[in-house]
Design an enzyme around this catalytic site. Structure first.
Site, short mmCIF file in Angstrom:
data_model
loop_
_atom_site.label_atom_id
_atom_site.label_comp_id
_atom_site.label_asym_id
_atom_site.label_seq_id
_atom_site.Cartn_x
_atom_site.Cartn_y
_atom_site.Cartn_z
N PRO A 30 31.29 -13.56 17.30
CA PRO A 30 31.36 -14.94 16.81
C PRO A 30 31.27 -14.95 15.29
O PRO A 30 30.26 -14.56 14.72
CB PRO A 30 30.15 -15.62 17.46
CG PRO A 30 29.31 -14.53 18.01
CD PRO A 30 30.10 -13.28 18.08
N ASP A 77 29.05 -11.52 11.67
CA ASP A 77 28.96 -11.56 13.13
C ASP A 77 27.64 -12.24 13.49
O ASP A 77 26.56 -11.67 13.29
CB ASP A 77 29.02 -10.12 13.66
CG ASP A 77 28.97 -10.05 15.18
OD1 ASP A 77 28.64 -11.07 15.82
OD2 ASP A 77 29.26 -8.96 15.72
N HIS A 78 27.73 -13.44 14.02
CA HIS A 78 26.53 -14.23 14.24
C HIS A 78 25.65 -13.67 15.37
O HIS A 78 24.53 -14.12 15.57
CB HIS A 78 26.90 -15.69 14.52
CG HIS A 78 25.85 -16.68 14.09
ND1 HIS A 78 24.50 -16.37 14.04
CD2 HIS A 78 25.95 -17.98 13.69
CE1 HIS A 78 23.83 -17.45 13.65
NE2 HIS A 78 24.68 -18.42 13.42
N ARG A 79 26.17 -12.69 16.11
CA ARG A 79 25.32 -12.10 17.13
C ARG A 79 24.13 -11.39 16.48
O ARG A 79 23.04 -11.39 17.01
CB ARG A 79 26.10 -11.06 17.96
CG ARG A 79 27.10 -11.68 18.93
CD ARG A 79 27.88 -10.60 19.63
NE ARG A 79 28.61 -9.74 18.69
CZ ARG A 79 29.36 -8.70 19.05
NH1 ARG A 79 29.48 -8.39 20.33
NH2 ARG A 79 29.99 -8.00 18.16
#
Lengths: 472, 371
Positions: free
Chosen positions: A265, A441-443
């Site tokens: 994401p 990467d929002h993870r």
């Protein structure tokens, strides 16, 4: 195997079941002497880039395929005059000889053989299905529809007689659709495909050739086409779209981007930065003796600023291990630099960039981009990256929302540097301004960390001298 | 994780250092004549030359595939020369050096990779089973064969021993664990010779196992030892001892030859996509042939004339391999039907007749169809 005169070497299948390869470069030219097993060219297949050794000793007679072109396995690529008595046969003759059927070499796979289907003997249709006829001299007679092995027209380019419509035309459904769309009667088309099959190219070639001279065949025109469509529009349909096979770097890029975009994401943030002082620093560095041989660009300082930001915020230099359900924080930085090349986008990286002093980093960036532009980047230089910079400014744009290189957590885009009105020390001034954007990467990276890294890089570029010590 | 493994890298048996110095080992003494040393050097150089030629032939379309042994010559020649004529070896598909020691000619090896033979040699004639492409399947074949040897009562000081070759990747297969266990439980006379060449195609050892491979044997109840796989003398001495251990009825043993695949996995593979060149450089300095040459020179047991002679022999073998490969006859297409059953079979006979008919249906069939 006493071979004399001019011998040709056909592109072998160097993997198992490959159908074609691109000739990347030739190592020899006509007139050069070659030894057996001397490397003559480099090719790239779907599996690997490999060098091909010459099977002959002699003098290079002719290169039959230009570097940069993709050819089918089995295509003659080079002729070598091996001398040894008798006048050298002209290449054309050598080629003609191989037109006749010869045993396919092992590594040429099925494809080469399939393009020269052996003619079958005709059979009288046999009433008893289980009956087996001794294979003697074949009876001649009209080919019966039930013949299990219909005789195909020889698959040879040339003026094969149009069929006249009495025999079923062989073509795959999409090709039939194409013919219908283009208003082409398949019976008129000369087939070049294996076993007399009309190919997509045959239809296009026919449509293109027919367009300028012949009116469109009204009865075959698509029903929804307005009547009286000019012939050129009809024939030109083949030219209105170009279909480019997806392969090589393009294919790799597409897979990597899809993988990244739909797995990680992405969040992208932007920051406008006054880089006037950075530009001054670049000018000063250019005068320093240690940079006399090296190109110093603002990109170098952006790279150094990012490396420093990574040191302060190590979590940005990480990757997501889905299988292990772990975040892997890298204690080294392999800094990727996205480069636009003739062969497409490549992202080579500088190994252990964080340990390199500025002059070495500069040399690293220069070497890497030069190698990439020359199309010589080794696959190992493209793997193992940990964070990437993409310099979209070179395309004359301000910012972008870059897609993260797979296996990394963030990518920094660096826009063009422009003179802009800017509030500087409380007054309006014309300053050098750029836009930085970072996708993460929002993870594994939250907004706080992403913003911190971006601000950190921005601050350093606004006042590069203040942190000059950190640059080593 | 790889760092951990690297730090805990265990001792390996080494008799000849990369600098060409001979070292004594308490458990594996070696007594070797100058003549034998020169013989080993010749073997190493010649098999490398055969291998190089085969790679080139593949690139020229003469072979469908080739699995290069480059870098693994010492592991193979050392262990191959430790075998006695009556012993039986079960190879994987890269054991060209062992095949060489068993007297199999290069053209026999090439015939399978050219696709003109299903095997290439009679396993009983050479004491060398056919190549196994299915990973680790041969570990079970070898164990079964060894149990047969045992049941034939062919053990003893002059008995028969079995050796099974496989790679680091094969240790991740269930077959290998089954073979280890069967061999251990039955005390079968088999030596498991694992060439750990560091890459199972593109997978490194740390993705194969948490402990060094040789230690796996302990869990099954038999001894395991790691040797310098680039040291032909360690390979010879340790394999000789393990074979003797087996033939005397003391059961199996695992040898992990720690070596390196200098080339690609096969001609289909491009190793630059997954490994760095620095690694290759490091292993180049441990080259299995260079150290023997250095030793021969330093000890004064070979001179320039000898090296030149071996090089010339290698060149002529390279040329011979090239010629013989191209001369390999294509098989009769109907042969495949002969090789299904030992005795006549109606179903196969019908298929054969159908296929013969099909071949005869071509216009040029008389020229070259059915022979």
């Amino acid at each position: 195997m006493d071979k004399r005169g001019v011998q040709e070497f056909r592109l072998p299948d160097v993997g198992e079941g490959l159908v074609d390869a691109e000739i990347l470069q030739w190592y020899v030219r006509p007139g050069d002497a070659v030894e057996v097993n001397q490397m003559i060219c480099e090719i790239e297949t779907a599996k690997a880039a490999v060098e091909l050794p010459s099977p002959y000793a002699g003098t290079v007679h002719e290169l039959l395929v230009e570097a940069g072109s993709t050819v089918d396995v089995g295509t003659p690529i080079i002729t070598v005059d091996v001398g040894g008595g008798g006048e050298a046969a002209p290449a054309a003759q050598a080629r003609q000889e191989t037109e006749e059927r010869e045993k396919p070499l092992v590594g040429y796979g099925e494809k080469a053989a399939a393009t020269r289907r052996r003619p079958r003997r005709r059979r009288v249709p046999d009433a008893a299905p289980s009956g087996r006829r001794p294979a003697g001299p074949a009876a001649t007679g009209p080919t019966a529809p039930a013949d299990p092995a219909p005789e195909y027209r020889a698959a040879r380019p040339g003026p094969a007689a149009p069929n006249g419509g009495t025999r079923a035309v062989l073509a795959k459904p999409p090709v039939r659709k194409l013919a219908k769309d283009l208003g082409v009667d398949l019976h008129e088309v000369t087939p070049t495909g294996s076993g007399g099959v009309v190919t997509r190219d045959d239809v296009r070639r026919y449509a293109t050739a027919a367009a300028p001279s012949e009116p469109a065949r009204p009865q075959a025109a698509p029903a929804d086409e307005p009547a009286g469509t000019p012939a050129s529009a009809n024939g030109g349909a083949a030219l209105r779209e170009e279909r480019i096979p997806v392969k090589g770097v393009r294919k790799h890029t597409a897979a990597a981007m899809v993988n990244s975009a739909f797995t990680a994401p992405h969040v992208t943030e932007f920051l406008q930065v006054d880089v006037t002082k950075t530009m001054e620093a670049v000018r000063k560095l250019r005068d320093r003796p240690e940079f006399s041989e090296t190109k110093v660009s603002p990109l170098l300082l952006v790279a150094r600023a990012l490396l420093t930001a990574v040191r302060r915020n190590p979590q940005i230099n990480a990757s997501w291990d889905e299988a292990a359900q772990e975040i892997v924080v890298k204690r080294y930085v392999n800094l990727g630099i996205a480069a636009a090349t003739e062969r497409g986008l490549v992202v080579p990286n500088i190994k252990d960039a964080d340990t390199k002093p500025l002059p070495e980093l500069a040399r690293g960036i220069q070497a890497l981009t030069e190698t990439a532009r020359a199309g010589r980047t080794a696959p190992e230089d493209m793997s193992g990256g940990t964070i990437t910079i993409t310099n979209v400014g070179v395309f004359g744009v301000d910012a972008g929302t870059p897609i993260i290189n797979p296996g990394e957590a963030a990518i920094l885009a660096f826009g063009q540097i422009r003179d802009l009105p800017w509030v500087h020390e409380g007054a309006l001034a014309v300053r050098k301004v750029t836009t930085l954007s970072i996708s993460f990467d929002h993870r594994l990276v939250d907004g706080e960390l992403g913003s911190k890294v971006l601000c950190d890089v921005g601050t350093m570029l606004e006042d590069p001298e203040a942190i000059a010590l950190a640059w080593g | 994780m790889s760092n951990n493994t690297a730090q805990k890298q265990p001792e390996l048996v080494q008799l000849l250092t990369p600098e060409g110095e001979l070292r004594r080992h308490p458990d594996y003494p070696i007594d070797i004549s100058a003549e034998e040393m020169r013989g080993l050097y010749r073997d190493l150089v010649l098999v490398r030359r055969v291998d190089t030629e085969a790679v080139a032939l593949q690139r020229q379309g003469e072979l469908g595939l080739w699995a290069s042994l480059l870098g693994q010559e010492a592991a193979q020649i050392g262990s191959g020369r430790a075998l006695r004529p009556g012993d039986m070896a079960f190879p994987s598909y890269r054991e060209h050096g062992v095949a060489w020691c068993r007297g199999i000619r290069p053209r026999q090896l090439l015939s399978m990779f050219r696709g003109v033979s299903n095997g290439g040699w009679d396993p009983h004639e050479y004491g060398f089973h056919l190549y196994s492409i299915v990973i680790a399947s041969q570990t079970l074949h070898a164990t079964g064969y060894a149990m047969g040897v045992q049941r034939d009562g062919a053990l003893g000081a002059d008995g028969t021993a079995v050796i099974c070759y496989f790679g680091d990747g094969a240790t991740s297969q269930g077959d290998t664990s089954e073979a280890f266990n069967f061999a251990a439980v039955n005390n079968a006379p088999v030596v498991f010779f694992c060439q750990n060449n560091q890459w199972a195609i593109s997978e490194p050892p740390e993705r194969q196992a948490r402990v060094p491979l040789y230690r796996r044997a302990a869990g099954f109840g038999f001894p395991g030892v790691r040797i310098d796989g680039n040291d032909v003398l360690a390979s010879l001495a340790v394999t000789r001892a393990a074979l003797q251990h087996a033939r005397e009825g003391q059961g199996p043993m695992l040898i992990e030859a720690f070596t390196y695949r200098m080339g690609a996995h096969t001609t289909n593979d491009d190793p630059s996509r997954y490994r760095v060149s620095a690694e290759l450089e490091e292993w180049r300095s441990k080259d299995p042939i260079e150290r023997v040459r250095t030793h021969l020179t330093n000890e004064g047991i070979a001179d320039d004339a000898f090296f030149a002679e071996v090089d010339a022999e290698a060149e002529s073998i390279g040329e011979r391999v090239r010629r013989e490969c191209r001369e390999l006859p294509d098989p009769d297409p109907l042969d495949i039907f002969h090789e299904v059953y030992a005795e006549p079979n109606g179903h196969i006979d019908r298929q054969r007749a159908d296929f013969a008919d099909y071949l005869a249906s071509f216009e040029d069939a008389d020229a070259e169809g059915v022979r």
